[in-house]
Design an enzyme around this catalytic site. Structure first.
Site, short mmCIF file in Angstrom:
data_model
loop_
_atom_site.label_atom_id
_atom_site.label_comp_id
_atom_site.label_asym_id
_atom_site.label_seq_id
_atom_site.Cartn_x
_atom_site.Cartn_y
_atom_site.Cartn_z
N HIS A 99 0.84 -1.21 0.00
CA HIS A 99 0.00 0.00 0.00
C HIS A 99 0.87 1.26 0.00
CE1 HIS A 99 -3.69 2.29 1.30
NE2 HIS A 99 -2.75 3.13 1.74
N GLU A 100 1.78 1.35 0.96
CA GLU A 100 2.65 2.53 1.05
C GLU A 100 3.61 2.58 -0.14
OE1 GLU A 100 1.73 4.69 2.99
OE2 GLU A 100 0.52 3.50 4.38
N HIS B 237 3.76 6.27 -6.94
CA HIS B 237 2.96 7.34 -7.53
C HIS B 237 3.74 8.66 -7.44
CE1 HIS B 237 -1.37 9.22 -7.77
NE2 HIS B 237 -0.60 9.58 -8.77
#
Length: 597
Positions: free
Chosen positions: A389-390, A396
């Protein structure tokens, strides 16, 4: 024997993040910190001159960029040191000094945007399209977007002066609920354990129903004894939202919160309507929960206890990195090599130490690594998902900064949760496919269903509650403890369905959640997971074209508005289709759980 939490100084260097990409030494940081006032003065020197010529405006934008860049780096370095050990007095002081210096600088240049907006439209539109403005065009256009709701200098100053007192409701709520309220203790195996805001979720996951019941009654009983105060504080927050929206000329507080990101109100309302249409599947899930737990009636304190007990499996940090590499392989080797080398080579502060902030986060910055804070535990399968997730957030940020000039690299919160939950979905599919036992499959399916429920259904219920409360005030009715609780109870009954038996004070949940003091934020969790599930399916089962579309989104940074950015990726959040697709994924999980459990 209980494992002791190590001190920061005892953590091996290889397990800490490498902050040298920000500053080699604290002395270098001090140099940049001390430069902030003079950088602000360079911007102030342009006051009253922005409309002189295109060259003057361009020079002023470059001065702003320099101030913003240095401020971001100074703030991140101090903030990361502080979060790694909040007991470190030097880090505390550095973080505080950075905050003070940056706040002062930004107050000094508060004239800038109003003066920029005062430049005649024909002039500013001509200038921003000149080749030399390429790195600043998006910044100017986004500033111009809010022009219809920007007031005169005097009015803007009044609103600015009022902003601190406008936080009174939020700050008082935080002090009341985190400091003043005492919830007592809960008996667990004959031992009294303190009930706090932090330990509440642990008690709700306890397999002993008597423990859950006692914790629930004491927790909500304490809130109910302050119901009128809590309702008054929330009413104050809502009234503040309505006041600021009306002062700027918005037709509603909802419009005022969505306008900046160019998100149509229909996106918010479509989310609620689509979830409503699919509530029968959610009710089926609660019926399954009641059956699996062997209960004659399902209570509100029964909805968080795991349906399947955690499977004992150790996964070392290095093994988790390789799981991420394999699971995210559909994104190609550039993505996985960059991420995995970062996870192993300086991006991450890996393990818990005394004084370290709990949880996890990603901190993207234009200069330096997109850093990640973890508190990784090798016996928690969920921590593999947290890493992915991180890592999604950080990649991104990595693509955004490497494909955009500084003034347009930062993406919105609306987009932020897409890349992270996209990675979680790929990790889930990979682990499910490679599950070593039926117990592991059951655990993964149950965990995933609960995660989607918490992010999609629950946040939509919260979003609907916020909308109803704000609309009530906008129609001229005051918020009271009675009508706030009535609104929330109606939503609880609607969303949880006929299987649930609520307590008389279950509706106090609507007066205890901090997110409601930052209105119209929670819906972004629901839209984020809807977009990510649609994109994960599109990329995994698509061709190179679909993969390229996803990378166009990752590389967009802040160059587009979020709806446009996601549309380029291949998902249209202005329609209800992505939300319906996400709800179909949840329905499929419920069906699998019904069969396997």
């Amino acid at each position: 024997m209980e494992k002791t939490v190590p001190l920061r100084k005892d953590i091996p260097e290889k397990d800490k993040w490498d902050l040298s990409t920000l500053y080699k030494t604290d002395k270098d940081w001090e140099k940049d910190l001390s430069s902030i006032p003079s950088l602000a003065e360079k911007v102030v020197a342009f006051r009253g001159r922005l409309a002189e010529s295109s060259g003057t405006l361009l020079s002023s934008l470059k001065a702003c960029e320099e101030l913003f860049k240095v401020s971001e780096t100074v703030s991140n370095y101090a903030g990361l040191l502080y979060t790694a050990d909040e007991g470190d007095s030097k880090a505390q002081e550095m973080d505080g000094r950075a905050t003070i210096a940056i706040s002062k600088a930004f107050a000094d240049i508060s004239f800038y945007d109003p003066e920029l907006l005062s430049i005649p439209d024909d002039k500013i539109n001509e200038w921003k399209n000149l080749p030399e403005f390429a790195d600043y065009r998006i910044y100017i256009e986004k500033t111009l977007h809010i022009k219809p709701y920007t007031l005169g200098e005097k009015e803007e100053k009044i609103l600015s002066l009022q902003s601190e007192s406008g936080q009174t409701a939020r700050n008082t709520f935080s002090l009341l609920t985190n400091v003043d309220l005492q919830f007592g203790t809960v008996s667990v195996n004959g031992e009294e354990k303190p009930l706090t805001q932090s330990s509440w979720s642990v008690f709700m996951e306890n397999q002993d129903r008597a423990v859950r019941k006692e914790a629930y009654e004491k927790f909500y009983g304490t809130f109910e004894s302050h119901a009128n105060t809590l309702a008054s504080l929330y009413a104050g927050s809502v009234n503040q939202d309505v006041f600021r929206a009306r002062a700027r000329g918005y037709k509603s507080s909802l419009e005022s919160k969505l306008y900046g990101d160019k998100v149509p109100e229909s996106v918010y309302r479509n989310l609620i309507d689509t979830v409503h249409k699919n509530l029968p599947v959610l009710h089926r899930f609660y019926k399954l929960r009641k059956k699996v737990l062997g209960l004659s009636e399902l209570r509100h304190y029964d909805v968080y206890v795991p349906l399947v007990k955690s499977v004992k499996k150790k996964t070392s940090y290095e093994e988790a990195v390789e799981i991420c590499r394999a699971a995210l392989s559909p994104l190609g080797s550039e993505y996985t090599d960059t991420l995995c080398s970062g996870l192993l080579g300086g991006w991450v502060d890996r393990y818990e130490n005394k004084g370290k902030r709990s949880g996890a986060f990603s901190s993207g910055v234009y200069r330096g690594y997109p850093y990640i804070l973890l508190n990784y535990k090798d016996d928690a399968i969920r921590d593999v998902f947290t890493m992915a997730h991180e890592g999604g957030h950080s990649m991104h940020s990595w693509y955004s900064k490497n494909n955009n000039p500084f003034m347009q690299y930062s993406y919105t919160i609306f987009e932020a949760e897409v890349a992270s939950t996209f990675n979680e979905e790929l990790v889930f599919e990979y682990l499910l496919k490679n599950a070593e036992s039926d117990d592991m499959k059951k655990y993964l399916l149950s965990m995933r269903a609960n995660d989607i429920l918490a992010t999609l259904h629950r946040q939509t219920m919260f979003a609907e509650y916020e909308l109803k409360c704000h609309e009530l005030v906008e129609k001229g009715s005051p918020l009271s403890a009675e009508n706030v609780r009535k609104i929330y109870r109606g939503l609880l009954e609607q969303y949880f369905g006929p299987e649930m038996v609520f307590e008389p004070n279950s509706d106090m949940e609507g007066l205890r959640i901090p997110h409601f003091y930052g209105a119209y934020y929670v819906y972004k969790y629901a839209t984020g997971i809807s977009a990510s599930l649609a994109l994960a399916k599109r990329v995994v089962h698509g061709t190179k074209s679909e993969l390229d579309d996803y990378f166009t989104f990752l590389k967009s940074g802040g160059s587009r508005y979020p709806i446009d950015s996601l549309k380029v990726a291949g998902v249209d959040m202005s329609s209800s289709a992505p939300v319906q697709d996400a709800l179909d994924v949840f329905a499929d999980l419920v069906g699998q759980l019904e069969n396997i459990l």
